[in-house]
Enzyme design. Structure first.
Site, mmCIF file in Angstrom:
data_model
loop_
_atom_site.group_PDB
_atom_site.id
_atom_site.type_symbol
_atom_site.label_atom_id
_atom_site.label_comp_id
_atom_site.label_asym_id
_atom_site.label_seq_id
_atom_site.Cartn_x
_atom_site.Cartn_y
_atom_site.Cartn_z
ATOM 1 N N PHE A 146 -15.880 9.669 4.747
ATOM 2 C CA PHE A 146 -15.549 9.573 2.887
ATOM 3 C C PHE A 146 -15.193 7.372 3.141
ATOM 4 C CE2 PHE A 146 -11.562 7.600 1.401
ATOM 5 C CZ PHE A 146 -11.503 8.065 0.249
ATOM 6 N N ALA B 3 -6.309 -1.012 7.307
ATOM 7 C CA ALA B 3 -7.302 -0.167 6.951
ATOM 8 C C ALA B 3 -8.473 -0.890 5.872
ATOM 9 C CB ALA B 3 -7.252 0.948 6.915
ATOM 10 N N ASN B 4 -7.989 -0.513 4.812
ATOM 11 C CA ASN B 4 -8.690 -0.820 4.152
ATOM 12 C C ASN B 4 -8.086 -2.178 3.011
ATOM 13 O OD1 ASN B 4 -10.272 1.363 4.144
ATOM 14 N ND2 ASN B 4 -8.671 2.414 3.279
ATOM 15 N N ASP B 5 -7.252 -2.765 3.550
ATOM 16 C CA ASP B 5 -5.697 -3.995 3.117
ATOM 17 C C ASP B 5 -6.278 -5.147 3.411
ATOM 18 O OD1 ASP B 5 -4.578 -2.059 1.792
ATOM 19 O OD2 ASP B 5 -3.891 -1.390 3.039
ATOM 20 N N ARG C 167 -0.185 14.579 -3.771
ATOM 21 C CA ARG C 167 -1.584 14.374 -3.195
ATOM 22 C C ARG C 167 -2.665 14.980 -3.580
ATOM 23 N NH1 ARG C 167 -3.378 11.088 0.862
ATOM 24 N NH2 ARG C 167 -5.691 9.947 0.354
ATOM 25 N N ASP D 286 -1.378 -0.472 5.938
ATOM 26 C CA ASP D 286 -1.441 -0.083 7.062
ATOM 27 C C ASP D 286 -3.137 -1.383 8.017
ATOM 28 O OD1 ASP D 286 -3.926 0.416 5.587
ATOM 29 O OD2 ASP D 286 -3.277 2.510 5.710
ATOM 30 N N ASP E 142 0.608 -1.179 0.132
ATOM 31 C CA ASP E 142 0.322 -0.008 -0.161
ATOM 32 C C ASP E 142 0.807 0.885 0.350
ATOM 33 O OD1 ASP E 142 -2.155 1.628 -0.366
ATOM 34 O OD2 ASP E 142 -2.330 1.419 2.446
ATOM 35 N N LYS E 143 0.166 2.162 -0.270
ATOM 36 C CA LYS E 143 0.956 3.522 -0.546
ATOM 37 C C LYS E 143 0.788 4.575 0.861
ATOM 38 C CE LYS E 143 0.191 7.599 -2.827
ATOM 39 N NZ LYS E 143 0.494 8.423 -1.902
#
Length: 1271
Positions: free
Chosen positions: A633, A893-895, A689, A891, A503-504
């Site tokens: 979000f 969270a979304n992974d 970003r 991290d 992840d970035k």
């Protein structure tokens, strides 16, 4: 009978299972009973170990509607089998969410949304006034704490679901005022049970029986009985003692794990909650009595959630670290009410179906901690219970710990095959033993005992424990480095990783962002670049107002908390955030919003002004904005929005921020600058970003109260574009050196992020994923539209003239050329590597419409941007399908999905264990990745070393026993004890202590035991051991002093003429009767030779570099080797009467002792030479012969696929072209094809169309020659 049609549970889901029904067959049961009696219970044990056999042997296959027993098979590659029993219960209906059902000839009492609605505002005529109830018998079964109910209409079992499937959001809101009555609660509790994640701790007797019935211990019991029959009481007693200790330790460990998990889960299992009852009254009950549909009150001081519930009023700040590993507070808002038509009716076809995953910003998950709540005008924060018990998110995570997915690794499969080979070898030995002992006239019982004893010798009983030791040591070393594991078996798999996805944001780059600059848009054009956000001329601009309000920040104990990006953006404005207290909100009828305002400005009123004028002046200067509704979000939507009201204005204002492409698409076209795409590309190319802002004035009919329940689609549309914010996301200090280390080790690195494409490409270049001379081909795939087939457009990310060639003084891209001149004729890889970059939308289109092209893109794909969480999981699965061993670092969270699906998922979290992934690192950077790979490689090599050693130990002892059987002898009781305990156990458990080597080399350790190098190594050592044992066995018989040994024999006395020195021995020997012929010259010779062979193979099999520390660094192992060698040689060269008697050895002349020492030294020397100079390098010579190279390592950064060695490919092409075999890995075969494909990579500015219309559902075969057209 004809086999019934296959049926599946949880179809097309990750836990899909094939189900087959069975019914008890009495004649089969009778036959099994007879077989059990005849086999002495052995058949019953086999059926206990094999549930599939137990069902098929005593039952007959029947349709599911008649089944009493079910067999479940997972549809994945493991094909795991489960046996479950169908149970029955009486209930007044079939629908778990209904209240009562009428008779069968009437329609079920349920709504179209499968939920009984009992609120005055709900639909009418859903409940009969006097329901005619008939109790029905419901068939069900429970598998891994999940209940499956029989559906008579669908003739199938279905997973019990509560309000998380098929429920409209409007239904949840319409029923929020009425918790089901008592009769309905009892009915639902009958189906869903108590709301409790109860981890039952098995009793000690039950655990003991389960442990003792393990095949390993059954084999131990068989062996002990056999040894006792052969008078090996001492050895049998030692094995029994060790087995008891092992069982006790295992029971203690397993029970402790159950107790820890039980205590962790039960800590907040039972709490008191307030629920709504009839007439809007509340009642305090225990959380165990909650059922789906209950409406609970979230207290102001927070709570630990005992269930999954969806918010229907108010907001909450929640700590979800249990689920995601992130301790950043998350704002949860109430579930929006669907949009209404002009006439006030709800359009069902447009209504949204509630889903906990899609609506996670409105869902409070079980086990998470509610820190803070906000409620208005005295109305509490309310939530509807949607899932209870093991159906909650916490329950599913506990189930994943209790029932982990099996680890598929070739090493374990090969281990069983190798053990089967050992059993076959034992069979050969049994035949030899029977024939030899029969010819020698042995008694029948002795022949049987000796034949069966061969099995106990050949199959090493300590093998499972010895192989587990290496993993335990590796887990301990990882723990010291801050890496924790909930799946230790995956450590070995980490040693095979050849691709890692990163992840970035928060993984490669810092969590925090720094303001770089911003561009405001005005009248459809961009203004000049600005840096200072706090300028006085901007204080009341819409742009700054959007920055200050569009967030989900909250005050916790006086500190602003929330998403790091939101924090940075708000801090840059310098504004102040004020939240009303619980007391303030309770005192007002209207909603008390969160208020933001600029820093207070001191008024310059003249002294003549009165107090009233001063107050008026302050009100005129006051500029405050209240945030009255928030839409958090969403990763899927890539945006968030808020509804605000500015002090002094009547109409509400909506602000939105998110991905520039998404925000621009929701804005009025005339407000978006024409050069929007060019400006966005300019700044994303710099690695910044970029976030877009927009706003709009809401219609007057949207009042404060209405926007609380309005759908976000009503707000997020027809916006006015405000501009762009550029934020600098710096790389973490360790990212570049770690990625460089992985690249040198030929481990592919891939970026998977939700950020902008060009930003991701820029960061990939900066961190070295894409070298300076690498081409980036942006792959844009468009779905079928208007009858046109799907299309892929190939574009360069930058002007080809800007590509940099390698420069001599750029140390980062230097490759040391170790190739010989003969390599000049070899086909060279491309001088400039190419890398594909694609978005999540393009990935989805390619996966659906270009399935044959996808593997080729995966081979060279480096950047995957705008990827949704489920697309990350799909990418990991696609990479695994082309035979990559995939690691994922994120991290948490979304992974979560990708972390769980990867071979090795690593979550960067402050927690010691995160349920989101198998591995959790407390170090907040990617330095954990090479550490994990190094330890995985060390553990994998250790497993091979231990397995080979244990196999050789069995074979060496097997050869010794067979040779001794030829003279009707055997090893003694103490000799077995010394060999198996003093030598084998100490060596097997200390040879695993080697830690990992400090560097990652460009090759991986072998993954298969059934491979030519491994078999060659084992075979050569077996031949050496056989040769030296046979040589010693035959040579001792050729000695001039040799005679068939008897208790009166004394070779030492006859040779040395020293009668007095051996009187005591002779007298002792004459007084002792050796029934089993243990003490003889052959036994003594083979004992010394075989003991030294154990140590020799242990030494040569204990590999060091390049995967483990050198063997001399393992001080405990080397100490054991030296001490054991010293003891064996001491008692061999200088016989001690007491030791000889204890070990049942005989005295041999000194010249024979010297000869044995010579044989032992020769054996050790040949073992070392054969292993290190023949087995380890034979295939290196073959490679060099084929490729003309002495360099066995791939050269990084020069081939499209870093894990593919050009020399290997060249050699492979020669063999393949002459009837050889292609590589087994799919990605290597693809690499071979692409290296010689003149049409790859696709030409720039071309497009590729699918070969059919999408509507026809064709998965097209792609060909560059006939499908690429110039744009």
């Amino acid at each position: 009978m004809e086999r019934t049609e296959k049926k599946y549970l949880n179809a097309e889901r990750e836990d899909e299972m094939e189900v087959v029904g069975y019914q008890l067959c009495w004649w089969k049961l009778g036959l099994v009973g007879v077989g059990t009696v005849c086999s002495g219970g052995l058949l019953l044990l086999v059926l206990y170990w094999m549930p599939e056999w137990s069902v098929k042997w005593i039952c007959r296959e029947v349709p599911l509607r008649e089944a009493t027993v079910l067999l479940l098979w997972t549809t994945d590659e493991f094909r795991t089998c489960f046996r479950v029993r169908v149970q029955f219960m009486d209930a007044p209906g079939y629908d778990p969410l209904g209240v009562l059902f009428p008779r069968r000839d009437k329609e079920p009492v349920c709504s179209a949304t499968s939920i009984v609605i009992e609120h005055p505002d709900c639909e009418r005529d859903l409940l009969p006034k006097t329901p005619d109830v008939e109790r029905v018998q419901i068939r069900y079964f429970i598998h891994q704490n999940v209940k499956y109910l029989w559906n008579p209409r669908g003739q199938m079992f279905y997973r019990l679901a509560a309000l998380e499937e098929g429920i409209l959001c409007s239904a949840l809101h319409a029923c929020h005022g009425a918790t089901p009555p008592a009769v309905s609660k009892d009915y639902r509790k009958l189906f869903f049970g108590e709301n409790q994640v109860d981890v039952k701790v098995p009793s000690i007797p039950r655990l003991l029986i389960k442990e003792v019935l393990n095949p390993f211990y059954i084999f131990q019991v068989f062996s002990v009985i056999l040894w006792c029959l052969d008078d090996y009481y001492l050895y049998a007693s030692a094995v029994v003692f060790m087995s008891v200790v092992s069982i006790c330790a295992s029971l203690y460990t397993v029970r402790k794990q159950y107790v820890l998990l039980h205590d962790m889960v039960a800590a907040h299992n039972v709490v008191r909650v307030r629920v709504y009852r009839n007439n809007n009254m509340t009642e305090e009950i225990f959380s165990t009595d909650l059922v789906p549909g209950d409406v609970i009150v979230i207290p102001t001081n927070g709570m630990i959630m005992p269930c999954d519930a969806v918010l229907i009023s108010g907001t909450c700040v929640v700590n979800e670290s249990l689920l995601t590993g992130e301790s950043v507070p998350v704002l949860k808002t109430n579930l929006p009410v669907p949009a209404h038509c002009t006439n006030g009716t709800v359009q069902e076809e447009e209504e949204e179906v509630y889903c906990p995953e899609n609506h996670k910003r409105h869902t409070l998950f079980c086990g998470t901690a509610v820190i803070q709540t906000r409620f208005y005008s005295g109305e509490p924060v309310k939530a509807v219970v949607v899932r209870t018990g093991f159906y909650t998110s916490k329950g599913q995570l506990v189930c994943s710990i209790l029932y982990p997915k099996p680890t598929d690794f070739k090493l374990y499969r090969d281990a069983y095959r190798f053990l089967l080979c050992l059993v076959c070898i034992a069979g050969i030995g049994m035949v030899y033993s029977i024939i030899n002992n029969s010819l020698k006239g042995e008694k029948a019982e002795r022949i049987i005992v000796k034949a069966l004893d061969i099995i106990t010798i050949t199959v090493p009983p300590a093998l499972p424990a010895a192989m587990t030791a290496g993993i335990v040591y590796a887990q301990y070393r990882l723990k010291r480095k801050g890496i924790y594991s909930i799946s230790p078996q995956r450590i070995n798999v980490c040693g095979q990783l050849n691709l890692v996805c990163f992840d970035k944001t928060g993984t490669l780059t810092e969590d925090g962002l720094d303001m770089w600059g911003f561009l405001r848009a005005q009248d459809g054009r961009f203004l000049s670049l600005e840096r200072d956000v706090t300028g006085q001329h901007l204080s009341r601009s819409r742009f700054i107002a959007a920055m200050a309000t569009c967030h989900t920040l909250t005050n916790i104990e006086g500190k602003i908390s929330g998403d790091p990006l939101d924090c940075k953006m708000f801090e840059a404005t310098g504004w102040v955030l004020e939240e009303p207290t619980a007391e303030e909100t309770a005192l007002h009828d209207q909603i008390m919003p969160t208020v933001v305002h600029p820093p207070r400005q001191t008024t310059s009123a003249t002294p003549s002004c009165g107090d009233a004028d001063m107050e008026l002046q302050e009100l005129m200067n006051c500029y405050e904005i209240g945030i009255i509704s928030q839409f958090p979000f969403s990763s899927a939507l890539q945006r968030m929005s808020v509804v605000t009201r500015t002090l002094g204005e009547r109409r509400l204002t909506a602000y939105m921020k998110g991905a520039p492409e998404t925000v621009a698409s929701l804005c009025k076209k005339e407000t978006v600058p024409e050069n929007f795409a060019e400006v966005l590309e300019k700044y994303t190319r710099l690695g910044l970003r970029v976030i877009a802002l927009a706003h709009r004035k809401l219609e007057a009919k949207l009042t404060w109260h209405k926007v609380q329940n309005v759908n976000r689609a009503v707000i997020e549309g027809n916006m006015e574009f405000l501009g762009l914010i550029m934020m600098q996301n710096k790389l973490k200090p360790r990212s570049i050196p770690i990625l460089s280390e992985l690249r040198r080790a030929c481990i592919r690195t891939v970026m998977v992020t939700g950020d902008n494409m060009l930003t991701a490409v820029s960061v990939a270049r900066e961190c070295g994923m894409i070298p300076l001379n690498g081409k980036v081909i942006v792959t844009e795939a468009l779905p079928p539209k208007d009858g046109q087939s799907a299309t892929i457009n190939w574009q360069y990310a930058e002007d080809p003239s800007l590509w940099k060639k390698p420069v001599a003084n750029e140390t980062k891209d230097i490759h040391i050329n170790m190739e010989s001149d003969s390599l000049k004729d070899r086909p060279q890889p491309p001088e400039i590597s190419y890398h594909f970059a694609m978005s999540g939308k393009s990935f989805a289109v390619i996966a659906e419409h270009f399935p044959d092209l996808l593997p080729k893109l995966l081979l060279c794909g480096t950047v995957y941007a705008r990827m949704a969480p489920d697309q990350k999981t799909q990418l990991v699965e696609a990479l695994q399908k082309v035979d990559y061993y995939v690691g994922m670092c994120g991290d948490g969270a979304n992974d979560c999905g990708a972390l769980k699906r990867a071979h090795a998922g690593i979550s960067l979290s402050e927690l010691e264990a995160s349920v989101a992934s198998p591995f959790t690192s407390k170090t907040p950077d990617i330095s954990c990745v090479p550490d994990l790979i190094r330890e995985g490689r060390a553990a994998l090599v250790t497993s091979f070393c231990v397995f080979k050693f244990m196999a050789l130990y069995s074979i060496i002892q097997y050869l010794s026993v067979l040779l001794l059987y030829s003279v009707l002898s055997n090893l003694g009781d103490v000799q077995y004890l010394f060999s198996d305990l003093a030598i084998i156990m100490s060596i097997a458990f200390t040879m695993s202590l080697n830690s990992s080597w400090k560097e990652l080399v460009p090759r991986r350790p072998p993954s298969s035991l059934i491979s030519v190098p491994m078999l060659l190594s084992v075979s050569m050592q077996i031949l050496l051991s056989l040769a030296f044992q046979v040589t010693a066995f035959l040579l001792v018989k050729e000695q001039p002093w040799y005679e068939t040994w008897t208790p009166s024999s004394n070779a030492c006395n006859r040779i040395q003429g020293d009668q007095s020195s051996n009187t005591s021995v002779s007298l002792h020997n004459e007084s002792k009767v050796d029934e089993h012929n243990i003490s003889n010259y052959e036994n003594t010779t083979l004992f010394f030779v075989s003991c030294c062979q154990y140590l020799a193979v242990a030494f040569v099999f204990s590999k060091g570099r390049p995967f483990r520390q050198p063997i001399y660094r393992n001080y405990l192992f080397m100490g054991c080797i030296l001490v054991l060698y010293g003891f064996i040689i001491l008692i061999m060269m200088y016989p001690i009467d007491v030791i000889n008697d204890y070990f049942e050895l005989v005295c041999v002349p000194s010249d024979w002792r010297n000869k044995m020492l010579f044989l032992i030294l020769a054996n050790i020397t040949l073992c070392v030479l054969v292993e290190n100079f023949l087995c380890d390098h034979s295939f290196q010579w073959l490679r060099n012969l084929c490729s003309g190279s002495s360099d066995g390592h791939p050269a990084p950064n020069i081939c499209p696929q870093p894990d593919v060695d050009p020399a290997t490919l060249s050699c492979g092409r020669r063999f393949w072209g002459h009837g050889g075999h292609p590589p087994k890995a799919k990605y290597k075969r693809l690499a071979q094809e692409l290296l010689v494909d003149p049409d790859w990579p696709p030409k720039p500015k071309t497009s590729t169309k699918a070969r059919g219309i999408a509507a026809e559902g064709s998965g097209q075969v792609w060909s560059p020659r006939n499908s690429a057209t110039q744009l």
